[in-house]
Design a protein around this motif. Structure first.
Motif, PDB file in Angstrom:
ATOM      1  N   UNK A  47      44.737  30.186  63.513  1.00  0.00           N
ATOM      2  CA  UNK A  47      43.812  30.913  62.645  1.00  0.00           C
ATOM      3  C   UNK A  47      42.363  30.537  62.926  1.00  0.00           C
ATOM      4  N   UNK A  48      42.135  29.322  63.431  1.00  0.00           N
ATOM      5  CA  UNK A  48      40.783  28.898  63.777  1.00  0.00           C
ATOM      6  C   UNK A  48      40.216  29.713  64.944  1.00  0.00           C
ATOM      7  N   UNK A  49      41.101  30.377  65.679  1.00  0.00           N
ATOM      8  CA  UNK A  49      40.691  31.179  66.831  1.00  0.00           C
ATOM      9  C   UNK A  49      40.982  32.662  66.612  1.00  0.00           C
ATOM     10  N   UNK A  50      41.148  33.034  65.352  1.00  0.00           N
ATOM     11  CA  UNK A  50      41.278  34.445  65.007  1.00  0.00           C
ATOM     12  C   UNK A  50      42.672  35.020  65.105  1.00  0.00           C
ATOM     13  N   UNK A  51      43.677  34.186  65.299  1.00  0.00           N
ATOM     14  CA  UNK A  51      45.050  34.690  65.364  1.00  0.00           C
ATOM     15  C   UNK A  51      45.668  34.673  63.968  1.00  0.00           C
ATOM     16  N   UNK A  52      46.200  35.821  63.542  1.00  0.00           N
ATOM     17  CA  UNK A  52      46.834  35.915  62.227  1.00  0.00           C
ATOM     18  C   UNK A  52      48.203  36.586  62.352  1.00  0.00           C
ATOM     19  N   UNK A  53      48.233  37.907  62.212  1.00  0.00           N
ATOM     20  CA  UNK A  53      49.500  38.645  62.264  1.00  0.00           C
ATOM     21  C   UNK A  53      50.080  38.714  63.676  1.00  0.00           C
ATOM     22  N   UNK A  54      49.256  38.470  64.689  1.00  0.00           N
ATOM     23  CA  UNK A  54      49.728  38.581  66.074  1.00  0.00           C
ATOM     24  C   UNK A  54      50.222  37.254  66.627  1.00  0.00           C
ATOM     25  N   UNK A  55      50.520  36.324  65.749  1.00  0.00           N
ATOM     26  CA  UNK A  55      50.965  34.989  66.158  1.00  0.00           C
ATOM     27  C   UNK A  55      52.218  34.596  65.377  1.00  0.00           C
ATOM     28  N   UNK A  56      53.149  33.900  66.063  1.00  0.00           N
ATOM     29  CA  UNK A  56      54.358  33.403  65.400  1.00  0.00           C
ATOM     30  C   UNK A  56      54.697  32.009  65.927  1.00  0.00           C
ATOM     31  N   UNK A  57      54.995  31.098  65.013  1.00  0.00           N
ATOM     32  CA  UNK A  57      55.486  29.784  65.406  1.00  0.00           C
ATOM     33  C   UNK A  57      57.004  29.820  65.378  1.00  0.00           C
ATOM     34  N   UNK A  58      57.612  29.367  66.472  1.00  0.00           N
ATOM     35  CA  UNK A  58      59.062  29.433  66.626  1.00  0.00           C
ATOM     36  C   UNK A  58      59.566  28.062  67.062  1.00  0.00           C
ATOM     37  N   UNK A  59      60.567  27.549  66.380  1.00  0.00           N
ATOM     38  CA  UNK A  59      61.181  26.284  66.774  1.00  0.00           C
ATOM     39  C   UNK A  59      62.517  26.577  67.450  1.00  0.00           C
ATOM     40  N   UNK A  60      62.671  26.042  68.651  1.00  0.00           N
ATOM     41  CA  UNK A  60      63.886  26.244  69.433  1.00  0.00           C
ATOM     42  C   UNK A  60      64.651  24.930  69.551  1.00  0.00           C
ATOM     43  N   UNK A  61      65.953  25.017  69.726  1.00  0.00           N
ATOM     44  CA  UNK A  61      66.778  23.836  69.929  1.00  0.00           C
ATOM     45  C   UNK A  61      67.321  23.846  71.345  1.00  0.00           C
ATOM     46  N   UNK A  62      67.081  22.778  72.075  1.00  0.00           N
ATOM     47  CA  UNK A  62      67.495  22.680  73.473  1.00  0.00           C
ATOM     48  C   UNK A  62      68.983  22.369  73.583  1.00  0.00           C
ATOM     49  N   UNK A  63      69.498  22.416  74.799  1.00  0.00           N
ATOM     50  CA  UNK A  63      70.930  22.180  75.019  1.00  0.00           C
ATOM     51  C   UNK A  63      71.351  20.764  74.665  1.00  0.00           C
ATOM     52  N   UNK A  64      70.386  19.819  74.630  1.00  0.00           N
ATOM     53  CA  UNK A  64      70.725  18.458  74.240  1.00  0.00           C
ATOM     54  C   UNK A  64      70.292  18.147  72.804  1.00  0.00           C
ATOM     55  N   UNK A  65      70.044  19.202  72.023  1.00  0.00           N
ATOM     56  CA  UNK A  65      69.832  19.033  70.590  1.00  0.00           C
ATOM     57  C   UNK A  65      68.427  18.672  70.157  1.00  0.00           C
ATOM     58  N   UNK A  96      45.915  22.447  71.862  1.00  0.00           N
ATOM     59  CA  UNK A  96      44.684  22.135  72.586  1.00  0.00           C
ATOM     60  C   UNK A  96      44.358  23.186  73.644  1.00  0.00           C
ATOM     61  N   UNK A  97      45.228  24.171  73.790  1.00  0.00           N
ATOM     62  CA  UNK A  97      44.993  25.261  74.753  1.00  0.00           C
ATOM     63  C   UNK A  97      44.574  26.560  74.055  1.00  0.00           C
ATOM     64  N   UNK A  98      44.248  26.488  72.774  1.00  0.00           N
ATOM     65  CA  UNK A  98      43.986  27.708  72.014  1.00  0.00           C
ATOM     66  C   UNK A  98      42.776  28.487  72.507  1.00  0.00           C
ATOM     67  N   UNK A  99      41.726  27.805  72.922  1.00  0.00           N
ATOM     68  CA  UNK A  99      40.553  28.527  73.431  1.00  0.00           C
ATOM     69  C   UNK A  99      40.923  29.318  74.684  1.00  0.00           C
ATOM     70  N   UNK A 100      41.666  28.697  75.568  1.00  0.00           N
ATOM     71  CA  UNK A 100      42.143  29.353  76.782  1.00  0.00           C
ATOM     72  C   UNK A 100      43.051  30.533  76.433  1.00  0.00           C
ATOM     73  N   UNK A 101      43.933  30.327  75.473  1.00  0.00           N
ATOM     74  CA  UNK A 101      44.856  31.383  75.045  1.00  0.00           C
ATOM     75  C   UNK A 101      44.093  32.569  74.459  1.00  0.00           C
ATOM     76  N   UNK A 102      43.064  32.269  73.648  1.00  0.00           N
ATOM     77  CA  UNK A 102      42.271  33.337  73.043  1.00  0.00           C
ATOM     78  C   UNK A 102      41.656  34.231  74.122  1.00  0.00           C
ATOM     79  N   UNK A 103      41.091  33.622  75.151  1.00  0.00           N
ATOM     80  CA  UNK A 103      40.451  34.399  76.217  1.00  0.00           C
ATOM     81  C   UNK A 103      41.476  35.141  77.071  1.00  0.00           C
ATOM     82  N   UNK A 104      42.619  34.518  77.334  1.00  0.00           N
ATOM     83  CA  UNK A 104      43.673  35.216  78.062  1.00  0.00           C
ATOM     84  C   UNK A 104      44.154  36.423  77.266  1.00  0.00           C
ATOM     85  N   UNK A 105      44.342  36.225  75.973  1.00  0.00           N
ATOM     86  CA  UNK A 105      44.833  37.293  75.097  1.00  0.00           C
ATOM     87  C   UNK A 105      43.862  38.471  75.091  1.00  0.00           C
ATOM     88  N   UNK A 106      42.564  38.181  75.019  1.00  0.00           N
ATOM     89  CA  UNK A 106      41.557  39.237  74.915  1.00  0.00           C
ATOM     90  C   UNK A 106      41.216  39.868  76.261  1.00  0.00           C
TER      91      UNK A 106
END
Length: 287
Positions: A47-65, A96-106
């Motif tokens: 949200x500090x970089x303007x992402x709201x509805x276009x962002x989702x946090x997802x937790x995944x579980x690996x094969x080793x738990x 820590x990559x959010x600034x880079x992500x913001x520019x890639x996204x735009x």
């Protein structure tokens, strides 16, 4: 006197050998802490970089738990654009990559999926080469089954250590990773020992996390864009040249940033333009 000299030399060699053994043991048991530098406390928010509805946090579980933290940034037309799997470098966490992500996204207008490797950010566990590969497996399983994106246009981006992760991903998923972008990455961990810790050359055979990209990249067949800093102060630019040389089964393009350093390519002139052009050449007009 002669016997005393022999005794001194004998015990001196024993002490030296013991010291060397202790150093080797310490390096072997603590080597991951030299390579992986996670941050679990300092988290920036999308949200500090303007992402709201276009962002989702997802937790995944690996094969080793192990539960790992991922973020997915979706374009409005997410099904019609490529998706970039972002493999970050060895320090910090995904935020820590959010600034880079913001520019890639735009500027590049793609979806972006990024993970915090195990032990980083909100992810459980501790980082190892084997473990990071399991993290990627969980990410790929998710991306290949997410109905909101096109699983036929997944590409992989890796910076520094992330480049090694990206190369391995393209190698293990040759039918799913359609293109690869590598930024200031190394040819292998043992090669980096020669460059930054030459006093530890004797201990290279004990490396657990080898990330031998110069061998793996020989088998990559997807298109590759190499983004290299001429003045990289951490990873010698010769590593990127070696990787480019060994990538002989694919179409490839190399951009050298004359004023670039290890972590500032994203601020260099035309950085996003080169990435956008590469993706348009690969996937055609998608926006």
């Amino acid at each position: 006197m002669y016997s005393a000299l022999i005794s001194t030399a004998y015990w001196g060699s024993i002490i030296a050998a013991t010291g060397l053994l202790c150093i080797a043991s310490l390096i072997y048991t603590q080597q991951e802490k030299l390579l992986y530098i996670p941050d679990r406390s300092y988290m920036l928010q999308p949200s500090q970089f303007g992402f709201e509805d276009n962002f989702e946090e997802i937790f995944l579980t690996t094969s080793d738990g192990v539960k790992i933290q991922t973020w997915l940034f979706r374009q409005e037309n997410s099904k019609s654009v490529p998706t970039l799997l972002f493999c970050h470098s060895n320090a910090g966490n995904l935020s820590h990559r959010l600034e880079n992500i913001r520019h890639l996204f735009d500027n590049v207008r793609c979806n972006i999926f990024i993970l915090s490797y195990r032990g980083y950010g909100k992810s459980q566990g501790s980082p190892t080469e084997i473990g990071l590969k399991k993290d990627i497996d969980a990410c790929m399983e998710y991306l290949l089954n997410d109905p909101t994106i096109d699983s036929n246009t997944i590409m992989c981006f890796g910076r520094s250590l992330g480049g090694a992760v990206a190369i391995d991903t393209a190698y293990r998923y040759p039918n799913n990773i359609k293109a690869l972008i590598l930024e200031n990455t190394f040819s292998s961990v043992p090669d980096m020992v020669d460059a930054v810790l030459p006093m530890l050359k004797l201990f290279k055979p004990f490396c657990r996390s080898r990330w031998d990209s110069k061998e793996t990249i020989k088998h990559i067949t997807c298109d590759i864009l190499f983004l290299s800093a001429k003045n990289d102060e951490l990873v010698p630019a010769s590593h990127m040249k070696l990787l480019e040389k060994h990538a002989h089964q694919c179409r490839k393009k190399t951009i050298v940033f004359e004023n670039g350093q290890h972590m500032n390519l994203m601020f260099q002139h035309n950085y996003y333009k080169y990435i956008k052009e590469f993706m348009l050449e690969k996937f055609g007009e998608y926006f």
